[in-house]
Write a protein that holds these residues in place. Structure first.
Motif, PDB file in Angstrom:
ATOM      1  N   VAL A  74       0.822  -1.208   0.000  1.00 19.49           N
ATOM      2  CA  VAL A  74       0.000   0.000   0.000  1.00 19.49           C
ATOM      3  C   VAL A  74       0.862   1.268   0.000  1.00 19.49           C
ATOM      4  O   VAL A  74       0.385   2.350   0.332  1.00 19.49           O
ATOM      5  N   GLU A  76       1.801   3.114  -2.318  1.00 18.94           N
ATOM      6  CA  GLU A  76       1.227   4.167  -3.158  1.00 18.94           C
ATOM      7  C   GLU A  76       0.281   5.058  -2.348  1.00 18.94           C
ATOM      8  O   GLU A  76       0.104   6.234  -2.666  1.00 18.94           O
ATOM      9  N   GLY A  77      -0.301   4.500  -1.311  1.00 11.92           N
ATOM     10  CA  GLY A  77      -1.195   5.252  -0.444  1.00 11.92           C
ATOM     11  C   GLY A  77      -0.508   5.722   0.828  1.00 11.92           C
ATOM     12  O   GLY A  77      -1.135   5.773   1.887  1.00 11.92           O
ATOM     13  N   VAL A 131     -11.356  -1.928  -3.141  1.00 12.26           N
ATOM     14  CA  VAL A 131     -10.225  -1.061  -2.806  1.00 12.26           C
ATOM     15  C   VAL A 131      -8.909  -1.808  -2.943  1.00 12.26           C
ATOM     16  O   VAL A 131      -8.072  -1.467  -3.777  1.00 12.26           O
ATOM     17  N   TYR A 132      -8.724  -2.835  -2.136  1.00  9.78           N
ATOM     18  CA  TYR A 132      -7.399  -3.457  -2.067  1.00  9.78           C
ATOM     19  C   TYR A 132      -7.036  -4.235  -3.333  1.00  9.78           C
ATOM     20  O   TYR A 132      -5.980  -3.990  -3.921  1.00  9.78           O
ATOM     21  N   ALA A 134      -8.396  -3.973  -6.225  1.00 10.93           N
ATOM     22  CA  ALA A 134      -8.483  -3.078  -7.376  1.00 10.93           C
ATOM     23  C   ALA A 134      -7.320  -2.093  -7.458  1.00 10.93           C
ATOM     24  O   ALA A 134      -6.945  -1.667  -8.545  1.00 10.93           O
ATOM     25  N   LYS A 135      -6.740  -1.744  -6.308  1.00  7.78           N
ATOM     26  CA  LYS A 135      -5.792  -0.635  -6.288  1.00  7.78           C
ATOM     27  C   LYS A 135      -4.345  -1.011  -5.969  1.00  7.78           C
ATOM     28  O   LYS A 135      -3.421  -0.366  -6.455  1.00  7.78           O
ATOM     29  N   TYR A 136      -4.139  -2.029  -5.147  1.00  7.75           N
ATOM     30  CA  TYR A 136      -2.801  -2.303  -4.639  1.00  7.75           C
ATOM     31  C   TYR A 136      -2.275  -3.666  -5.091  1.00  7.75           C
ATOM     32  O   TYR A 136      -3.020  -4.639  -5.125  1.00  7.75           O
TER      33      TYR A 136
END
Length: 154
Positions: A74, A76-77, A131-132, A134-136
């Motif tokens: 994570v 990127e976040g 979220v997870y 899809a994004k990380y």
């Protein structure tokens, strides 16, 4: 003429794929396909102690957290999960329960979902996929998931 027939066959194949008596299907779970997508690169198994090293405190290290036993990068976040950030409590651990309950309470920062409500489990699944996944990027799995246990020892 052959081009029109090929086009019609493709359109019919697509339509048949969308019209099913089984109803809609979920998209594939990238975490479930992790081994296949990594080629020769081995996946990493994390213990609680291993993942704790990636809690955002050391800015030279990536930031990892796990949901449902799947470890995500994570980094990127970092504005959310990095040192001093609002969700830093989730970093460096399997925070499945906290994600399901939308909680940052210390007693919820673990992987045990055995006593959660159906609504909380539904929320967990939505956030996990939406979220997870899809994004990380997935970087590994928690040892309890690899060993087929329901959650980490608390």
């Amino acid at each position: 003429m052959a081009e029109k027939i090929n086009f019609v066959v493709v359109v019919l194949a697509v339509l048949v794929g969308f019209v099913s008596t089984d109803g809609p299907t979920d998209p594939p779970d990238p975490a479930a396909d992790f081994l296949e997508t990594q080629g020769d690169k081995p996946f990493r198994v994390f213990t609680k102690e291993d993942i704790a090293r990636y809690n955002g405190e050391d800015e030279s290290q990536p930031i990892y957290m796990a949901v449902k036993g799947v470890v995500f990068d994570v980094s990127e976040g970092k504005d959310f999960y990095g040192k001093g950030a609002g969700y830093n409590a989730l970093a460096g651990k399997d925070a499945t329960r906290a994600v399901a309950k939308w909680s940052l309470e210390p007693e919820d920062l673990n992987s045990d979902i055995s006593d959660l409500s159906e609504e909380q489990l539904k929320s967990l699944e939505e956030v996990y996929k939406g979220v997870y996944l899809a994004k990380y990027p997935v970087v590994g799995y928690m040892s309890y998931r690899v060993l087929g246990q329901p959650h980490d020892e608390l």
